[in-house]
Motif scaffolding. Structure first.
Motif, PDB file in Angstrom:
ATOM      1  N   ASP A 184     -42.346 -24.640  68.809  1.00 29.58           N
ATOM      2  CA  ASP A 184     -43.120 -24.834  70.035  1.00 29.58           C
ATOM      3  C   ASP A 184     -44.497 -25.409  69.755  1.00 29.58           C
ATOM      4  N   GLY A 185     -44.779 -25.677  68.489  1.00 30.21           N
ATOM      5  CA  GLY A 185     -46.076 -26.252  68.139  1.00 30.21           C
ATOM      6  C   GLY A 185     -47.141 -25.229  67.848  1.00 30.21           C
ATOM      7  N   GLY A 186     -46.808 -23.928  67.902  1.00 31.77           N
ATOM      8  CA  GLY A 186     -47.781 -22.880  67.615  1.00 31.77           C
ATOM      9  C   GLY A 186     -47.985 -22.675  66.126  1.00 31.77           C
ATOM     10  N   LEU A 187     -48.762 -21.666  65.790  1.00 31.85           N
ATOM     11  CA  LEU A 187     -49.063 -21.365  64.396  1.00 31.85           C
ATOM     12  C   LEU A 187     -47.979 -20.482  63.784  1.00 31.85           C
ATOM     13  N   PRO A 188     -47.687 -20.635  62.473  1.00 29.35           N
ATOM     14  CA  PRO A 188     -46.710 -19.756  61.819  1.00 29.35           C
ATOM     15  C   PRO A 188     -47.263 -18.342  61.698  1.00 29.35           C
ATOM     16  N   VAL A 189     -46.413 -17.345  61.929  1.00 30.98           N
ATOM     17  CA  VAL A 189     -46.815 -15.946  61.779  1.00 30.98           C
ATOM     18  C   VAL A 189     -45.747 -15.217  60.986  1.00 30.98           C
ATOM     19  N   GLN A 190     -46.122 -14.028  60.462  1.00 30.74           N
ATOM     20  CA  GLN A 190     -45.204 -13.233  59.654  1.00 30.74           C
ATOM     21  C   GLN A 190     -45.545 -11.760  59.840  1.00 30.74           C
ATOM     22  N   PRO A 191     -44.556 -10.869  59.972  1.00 31.58           N
ATOM     23  CA  PRO A 191     -44.854  -9.435  60.070  1.00 31.58           C
ATOM     24  C   PRO A 191     -45.651  -8.965  58.858  1.00 31.58           C
ATOM     25  N   ALA A 192     -46.590  -8.062  59.094  1.00 32.76           N
ATOM     26  CA  ALA A 192     -47.491  -7.628  58.017  1.00 32.76           C
ATOM     27  C   ALA A 192     -46.734  -7.046  56.836  1.00 32.76           C
ATOM     28  N   HIS A 193     -45.638  -6.293  57.101  1.00 31.42           N
ATOM     29  CA  HIS A 193     -44.924  -5.659  55.997  1.00 31.42           C
ATOM     30  C   HIS A 193     -44.155  -6.661  55.138  1.00 31.42           C
ATOM     31  N   GLN A 194     -44.053  -7.915  55.590  1.00 36.92           N
ATOM     32  CA  GLN A 194     -43.375  -8.939  54.812  1.00 36.92           C
ATOM     33  C   GLN A 194     -44.340  -9.823  54.033  1.00 36.92           C
ATOM     34  N   LEU A 195     -45.647  -9.561  54.155  1.00 31.20           N
ATOM     35  CA  LEU A 195     -46.621 -10.349  53.409  1.00 31.20           C
ATOM     36  C   LEU A 195     -46.428 -10.133  51.909  1.00 31.20           C
ATOM     37  N   PRO A 196     -46.710 -11.143  51.075  1.00 33.79           N
ATOM     38  CA  PRO A 196     -46.485 -11.002  49.633  1.00 33.79           C
ATOM     39  C   PRO A 196     -47.366  -9.933  49.009  1.00 33.79           C
ATOM     40  N   VAL A 197     -46.876  -9.326  47.949  1.00 37.11           N
ATOM     41  CA  VAL A 197     -47.592  -8.301  47.194  1.00 37.11           C
ATOM     42  C   VAL A 197     -47.916  -8.861  45.823  1.00 37.11           C
ATOM     43  N   ARG A 198     -49.143  -8.694  45.392  1.00 30.84           N
ATOM     44  CA  ARG A 198     -49.552  -9.178  44.078  1.00 30.84           C
ATOM     45  C   ARG A 198     -49.784  -7.995  43.156  1.00 30.84           C
ATOM     46  N   ALA A 199     -49.173  -8.041  41.978  1.00 31.61           N
ATOM     47  CA  ALA A 199     -49.361  -6.979  40.994  1.00 31.61           C
ATOM     48  C   ALA A 199     -50.822  -6.922  40.562  1.00 31.61           C
ATOM     49  N   ALA A 200     -51.280  -5.710  40.224  1.00 33.54           N
ATOM     50  CA  ALA A 200     -52.690  -5.532  39.845  1.00 33.54           C
ATOM     51  C   ALA A 200     -53.068  -6.419  38.674  1.00 33.54           C
ATOM     52  N   ALA A 201     -52.141  -6.607  37.715  1.00 33.06           N
ATOM     53  CA  ALA A 201     -52.441  -7.417  36.531  1.00 33.06           C
ATOM     54  C   ALA A 201     -52.635  -8.880  36.880  1.00 33.06           C
ATOM     55  N   GLN A 202     -52.168  -9.310  38.063  1.00 23.76           N
ATOM     56  CA  GLN A 202     -52.291 -10.705  38.464  1.00 23.76           C
ATOM     57  C   GLN A 202     -53.488 -10.945  39.375  1.00 23.76           C
ATOM     58  N   ARG A 203     -54.282  -9.915  39.603  1.00 27.64           N
ATOM     59  CA  ARG A 203     -55.418 -10.034  40.526  1.00 27.64           C
ATOM     60  C   ARG A 203     -56.566 -10.824  39.930  1.00 27.64           C
ATOM     61  N   TRP A 204     -56.663 -10.851  38.606  1.00 24.97           N
ATOM     62  CA  TRP A 204     -57.864 -11.378  37.964  1.00 24.97           C
ATOM     63  C   TRP A 204     -57.614 -12.711  37.280  1.00 24.97           C
ATOM     64  N   LEU A 205     -58.547 -13.626  37.462  1.00 28.82           N
ATOM     65  CA  LEU A 205     -58.622 -14.801  36.594  1.00 28.82           C
ATOM     66  C   LEU A 205     -59.333 -14.394  35.305  1.00 28.82           C
ATOM     67  N   VAL A 206     -60.478 -13.733  35.452  1.00 35.27           N
ATOM     68  CA  VAL A 206     -61.201 -13.130  34.330  1.00 35.27           C
ATOM     69  C   VAL A 206     -61.436 -11.672  34.717  1.00 35.27           C
ATOM     70  N   THR A 207     -60.866 -10.755  33.976  1.00 40.46           N
ATOM     71  CA  THR A 207     -60.867  -9.343  34.355  1.00 40.46           C
ATOM     72  C   THR A 207     -62.280  -8.831  34.616  1.00 40.46           C
ATOM     73  N   ASP A 208     -62.474  -8.252  35.795  1.00 38.09           N
ATOM     74  CA  ASP A 208     -63.720  -7.647  36.254  1.00 38.09           C
ATOM     75  C   ASP A 208     -64.787  -8.661  36.664  1.00 38.09           C
ATOM     76  N   LEU A 209     -64.638  -9.936  36.260  1.00 37.37           N
ATOM     77  CA  LEU A 209     -65.669 -10.925  36.581  1.00 37.37           C
ATOM     78  C   LEU A 209     -65.269 -11.868  37.708  1.00 37.37           C
ATOM     79  N   TRP A 210     -64.012 -12.302  37.718  1.00 35.89           N
ATOM     80  CA  TRP A 210     -63.626 -13.327  38.701  1.00 35.89           C
ATOM     81  C   TRP A 210     -62.190 -13.086  39.141  1.00 35.89           C
ATOM     82  N   LEU A 211     -62.011 -12.907  40.447  1.00 42.30           N
ATOM     83  CA  LEU A 211     -60.677 -12.705  40.999  1.00 42.30           C
ATOM     84  C   LEU A 211     -59.853 -13.987  40.926  1.00 42.30           C
ATOM     85  N   ASP A 212     -58.545 -13.845  40.798  1.00 44.48           N
ATOM     86  CA  ASP A 212     -57.669 -15.008  40.739  1.00 44.48           C
ATOM     87  C   ASP A 212     -57.737 -15.788  42.054  1.00 44.48           C
ATOM     88  N   GLN A 213     -57.854 -17.087  41.954  1.00 42.01           N
ATOM     89  CA  GLN A 213     -57.922 -17.988  43.100  1.00 42.01           C
ATOM     90  C   GLN A 213     -59.089 -17.651  44.027  1.00 42.01           C
TER      91      GLN A 213
END
Length: 326
Positions: free
Chosen positions: A5-34
């Motif tokens: 219909d031309g609207g914006l894409p949406v997704q149920p909150a419980h289906q949002l992706p989950v990121r493992a804690a080890a993947q959160r950091w680009l540089v641990t404690d200094l800079w978050l990934d992305q």
């Protein structure tokens, strides 16, 4: 959900992706990934040295400042607008010497164009094409003041440039680091509020690093949008061969010297586990507040009693046990 219909894409909150804690950091404690963010500070506070240290760490997989691990190293793209290319190379060689890695082996690309203007559509397009071709994990632009001719105090002029960099981050799944100046004499106010220009800068950052100098002592302050921040860290610029690199200040900090009965609890928990223990699990084992635990872990790590990697904390091999007496 369909967007026919031309609207914006949406997704149920419980289906949002989950990121493992080890993947959160680009540089641990200094800079978050992305994450997008700033390295800020007054002139001559070693902002460029810190940005280059992050670049070497991400490109080589070595720990930033010889203390903060890089879980998933990758390519770095750097534009150093103020320094001659031979100076950039000399600084990188000094940091590589400190990190015990080879400049020749770094997956680090330097943009050599004499100018780059983010307020010009043609230059924004050139930068985007370069990012699309190289697909870096980290883009460093140093400093922001040399990348435009807008009024940095005008939110309406600053916001579109920062929005463009946020779009790059989302489209190409990379981290973006801007080096930015702080106001002179802003040492008495919160570091983020001391940044020069519009408040848009402070609000924009997911991970911000601030450097301040007082009585020749250099202090790093860390601020994250979605993660706990480190206590302030003391740094110093030291000689490495014919060049220089930032290092953790060698003098013991008051936190490291202060005795604490919590130290013994931490030691016993790690000794009993016999493996690296993540922060959340260690908090449950020691039954202390997160802020208190983080303070003691930082002090014990600086003192050499503990080691940390992306799996958690463990006792140093040379550590024979810590008592409340220190």
């Amino acid at each position: 959900m369909s967007v026919a219909d031309g609207g914006l894409p949406v997704q149920p909150a419980h289906q949002l992706p989950v990121r493992a804690a080890a993947q959160r950091w680009l540089v641990t404690d200094l800079w978050l990934d992305q994450a997008v963010g700033l390295v800020g500070g007054e002139p001559k506070c070693c902002k460029s040295f810190l940005a280059l240290d992050l670049a070497v760490a991400v490109a080589s997989g070595t720990s930033c400042l010889r203390r903060y691990p890089v879980p998933n190293p990758g390519r770095v793209l750097l534009y150093a607008a103020e320094d001659a290319l031979h100076i950039v190379r000399s600084r990188l060689e000094g940091i590589c010497a400190a990190a015990h890695c080879s400049l020749e082996g770094l997956d680090l690309n330097v943009i050599t164009a004499p100018t780059l203007r983010l307020d010009l559509p043609a230059d924004r397009d050139r930068l985007q094409r370069t990012v699309e071709r190289l697909r870096p994990r980290l883009l460093i632009l140093d400093p922001f003041v040399r990348l435009h001719r807008i009024d940095e105090n005008a939110s309406g002029e600053v916001a579109p440039l920062l929005a463009y960099l946020r779009e790059l981050q989302r489209r190409y799944e990379l981290a973006v680091l801007l080096v930015h100046h702080a106001k002179k004499g802003g040492g008495r106010i919160r570091a983020g509020q001391a940044l020069r220009g519009s408040s848009e800068f402070h609000a924009w950052g997911d991970s911000n690093l601030y450097l301040r100098r007082s009585n020749q002592e250099l202090t790093l302050t860390v601020e994250h949008r979605a993660a706990p921040s480190l206590p302030p860290v003391g740094l110093e610029l030291v000689e490495r061969g014919d060049a220089l690199a930032l290092e953790m200040r060698t003098a013991a900090s008051p936190a490291a010297a202060a005795p604490s009965p919590i130290d013994e609890r931490i030691t016993q928990a790690l000794a009993g586990a016999g493996r690296p223990v993540p922060l959340a699990e260690l908090r449950e084992l020691c039954r202390v507040r997160n802020a208190t635990l983080h303070e003691r872990l930082t002090a014990l790590t600086r003192a050499g009693h503990l080691q940390r990697d992306d799996q958690g904390y463990r006792l140093s091999r040379s550590n024979g046990g810590i008592t409340a007496a220190g």
